[in-house]
Design a protein around this motif. Sequence first.
Motif, PDB file in Angstrom:
ATOM      1  N   SER A 222      76.478 119.717  79.572  1.00 11.13           N
ATOM      2  CA  SER A 222      77.486 120.675  80.027  1.00 11.13           C
ATOM      3  C   SER A 222      77.840 121.681  78.941  1.00 11.13           C
ATOM      4  O   SER A 222      78.007 122.874  79.211  1.00 11.13           O
ATOM      5  N   ARG A 223      77.941 121.210  77.692  1.00  7.44           N
ATOM      6  CA  ARG A 223      78.335 122.108  76.602  1.00  7.44           C
ATOM      7  C   ARG A 223      77.316 123.220  76.400  1.00  7.44           C
ATOM      8  O   ARG A 223      77.683 124.390  76.258  1.00  7.44           O
ATOM      9  N   ARG A 224      76.048 122.870  76.415  1.00 12.31           N
ATOM     10  CA  ARG A 224      75.021 123.892  76.186  1.00 12.31           C
ATOM     11  C   ARG A 224      74.970 124.890  77.340  1.00 12.31           C
ATOM     12  O   ARG A 224      74.775 126.090  77.133  1.00 12.31           O
ATOM     13  N   ILE A 225      75.127 124.414  78.564  1.00 10.19           N
ATOM     14  CA  ILE A 225      75.138 125.317  79.717  1.00 10.19           C
ATOM     15  C   ILE A 225      76.334 126.259  79.648  1.00 10.19           C
ATOM     16  O   ILE A 225      76.231 127.452  79.928  1.00 10.19           O
ATOM     17  N   PHE A 226      77.486 125.712  79.254  1.00 13.83           N
ATOM     18  CA  PHE A 226      78.686 126.534  79.139  1.00 13.83           C
ATOM     19  C   PHE A 226      78.517 127.594  78.051  1.00 13.83           C
ATOM     20  O   PHE A 226      78.897 128.759  78.240  1.00 13.83           O
ATOM     21  N   VAL A 227      77.947 127.215  76.909  1.00 13.50           N
ATOM     22  CA  VAL A 227      77.718 128.180  75.829  1.00 13.50           C
ATOM     23  C   VAL A 227      76.754 129.265  76.288  1.00 13.50           C
ATOM     24  O   VAL A 227      76.935 130.457  75.971  1.00 13.50           O
ATOM     25  N   HIS A 228      75.729 128.886  77.042  1.00 13.78           N
ATOM     26  CA  HIS A 228      74.766 129.865  77.553  1.00 13.78           C
ATOM     27  C   HIS A 228      75.442 130.914  78.419  1.00 13.78           C
ATOM     28  O   HIS A 228      75.121 132.106  78.335  1.00 13.78           O
ATOM     29  N   HIS A 229      76.389 130.496  79.246  1.00 13.40           N
ATOM     30  CA  HIS A 229      77.060 131.428  80.152  1.00 13.40           C
ATOM     31  C   HIS A 229      78.277 132.111  79.524  1.00 13.40           C
ATOM     32  O   HIS A 229      78.773 133.091  80.073  1.00 13.40           O
ATOM     33  N   GLY A 230      78.778 131.574  78.405  1.00 16.12           N
ATOM     34  CA  GLY A 230      80.054 132.063  77.870  1.00 16.12           C
ATOM     35  C   GLY A 230      79.969 133.003  76.688  1.00 16.12           C
ATOM     36  O   GLY A 230      81.012 133.351  76.107  1.00 16.12           O
ATOM     37  N   LYS A 231      78.784 133.446  76.303  1.00 13.74           N
ATOM     38  CA  LYS A 231      78.666 134.312  75.135  1.00 13.74           C
ATOM     39  C   LYS A 231      79.330 135.670  75.368  1.00 13.74           C
ATOM     40  O   LYS A 231      79.974 136.225  74.482  1.00 13.74           O
ATOM     41  N   GLY A 232      79.181 136.210  76.576  1.00 15.28           N
ATOM     42  CA  GLY A 232      79.771 137.509  76.864  1.00 15.28           C
ATOM     43  C   GLY A 232      81.288 137.477  76.830  1.00 15.28           C
ATOM     44  O   GLY A 232      81.935 138.338  76.208  1.00 15.28           O
ATOM     45  N   ILE A 233      81.887 136.482  77.473  1.00 12.96           N
ATOM     46  CA  ILE A 233      83.346 136.397  77.506  1.00 12.96           C
ATOM     47  C   ILE A 233      83.897 136.046  76.126  1.00 12.96           C
ATOM     48  O   ILE A 233      85.019 136.440  75.775  1.00 12.96           O
ATOM     49  N   ALA A 234      83.114 135.340  75.292  1.00 12.79           N
ATOM     50  CA  ALA A 234      83.579 135.004  73.945  1.00 12.79           C
ATOM     51  C   ALA A 234      83.723 136.267  73.090  1.00 12.79           C
ATOM     52  O   ALA A 234      84.733 136.446  72.391  1.00 12.79           O
ATOM     53  N   THR A 235      82.732 137.147  73.128  1.00 13.36           N
ATOM     54  CA  THR A 235      82.845 138.396  72.371  1.00 13.36           C
ATOM     55  C   THR A 235      83.900 139.314  72.971  1.00 13.36           C
ATOM     56  O   THR A 235      84.575 140.050  72.246  1.00 13.36           O
ATOM     57  N   PHE A 236      84.068 139.261  74.280  1.00 15.90           N
ATOM     58  CA  PHE A 236      85.127 140.033  74.933  1.00 15.90           C
ATOM     59  C   PHE A 236      86.492 139.593  74.414  1.00 15.90           C
ATOM     60  O   PHE A 236      87.357 140.423  74.099  1.00 15.90           O
ATOM     61  N   LEU A 237      86.687 138.289  74.304  1.00 15.76           N
ATOM     62  CA  LEU A 237      87.937 137.749  73.762  1.00 15.76           C
ATOM     63  C   LEU A 237      88.129 138.171  72.307  1.00 15.76           C
ATOM     64  O   LEU A 237      89.226 138.583  71.904  1.00 15.76           O
ATOM     65  N   ALA A 238      87.049 138.103  71.522  1.00 15.82           N
ATOM     66  CA  ALA A 238      87.150 138.406  70.096  1.00 15.82           C
ATOM     67  C   ALA A 238      87.472 139.873  69.832  1.00 15.82           C
ATOM     68  O   ALA A 238      88.091 140.195  68.815  1.00 15.82           O
ATOM     69  N   VAL A 239      87.066 140.764  70.730  1.00 16.65           N
ATOM     70  CA  VAL A 239      87.293 142.202  70.525  1.00 16.65           C
ATOM     71  C   VAL A 239      88.555 142.682  71.236  1.00 16.65           C
ATOM     72  O   VAL A 239      89.342 143.448  70.673  1.00 16.65           O
ATOM     73  N   SER A 240      88.780 142.235  72.462  1.00 17.35           N
ATOM     74  CA  SER A 240      89.877 142.773  73.266  1.00 17.35           C
ATOM     75  C   SER A 240      91.250 142.334  72.758  1.00 17.35           C
ATOM     76  O   SER A 240      92.202 143.125  72.756  1.00 17.35           O
TER      77      SER A 240
END
Length: 327
Positions: A222-240
């Motif tokens: 589950s963790r690896r699948i979540f990381v695969h799908h969550g890279k975009g929202i992670a950078t969105f959080l880091a910038v926004s």
Amino acid sequence: MNRLFRQDRLIASNTIRATFAGWHDQAIAAFMLLVVLAVAHAWFTDRPWRVAAWTALGAGTLIGIGAGRLVRARLAFHAFDGLLAADALHPHTRLRYRTAWHGIGLALLTVATLIVRPSLLVISVPAYLAGVLIAGLTGGVRMPKRLAGTARPGWTLRAWSHRPIAGVAAATVLLVLLLPTRTLGTNALMAVVGIGTVLLALILTSADDAIVRFMTIAGHGSRRIFVHHGKGIATFLAVSVPGCWIMLGPVAAGIAAAACVATLLLLALRVLAYRLHTKRFADFLVSILTGLLMLVAYSMPVALPVITLAMFWQLHRRGRTKTWLLV
């Protein structure tokens, strides 16, 4: 009557009857619906009209986008795999099919708005139509020719939304759109920031059930699948979030962070549910669990972390048994 609409109406009716076959299931569903409407009515009634209007605008747009995507997906199914492919390929029949289902969607939204706060009807209905238009425009994005025949429609756009660069682009769009809002009051500013962040974050947290299930049977946890799908929202959080802090202050940054965390939780729920169930049932399960979490957050916020952790642990524990398992 349109045969496509009649067939899907029958399928929907049978699905609802099968899902809520027992009287206790029907009672629970009715009770949950009444509770959700009562909570929504209480929340909207206590808010200033401008805040309620922005919220209705965001909710109506999201509902319209979801309805538009669902109708388009059903038409694509009928055109390629359905029994009524000839009807689904006829432009006039397709238009009548869309009109019928969106008419039902507008009717349900109108009833809900009248119950929640009737004055918001002038906002929710146009927002729904705008959402349908957005779904139609984004659904027309075509894949590059070199990928034609090797990927499903929308695969390229969905895959791109998971990349870090997509999060940076979405955060830039959010910050540009928020530039004119610096003169708004605190309540209006919170509503605008929250709605804008959620709309963009939802685009970045789409999940393909086929990819999730393939990664599951290929041995990914589950963790690896979540990381695969969550890279975009992670950078969105880091910038926004830092951008909102610099432009609008800590309150706006807190709202943006909370919205991003909420969409991350929704993404995690969808990933865990797709590991266990088919797309239709998984989406239904996610809707129920999301509604439950929202109800707990409103009525018993102290219990929210405990219930959330228990819910995710249960889904994760069950999902581990599906790893490497062809089902």
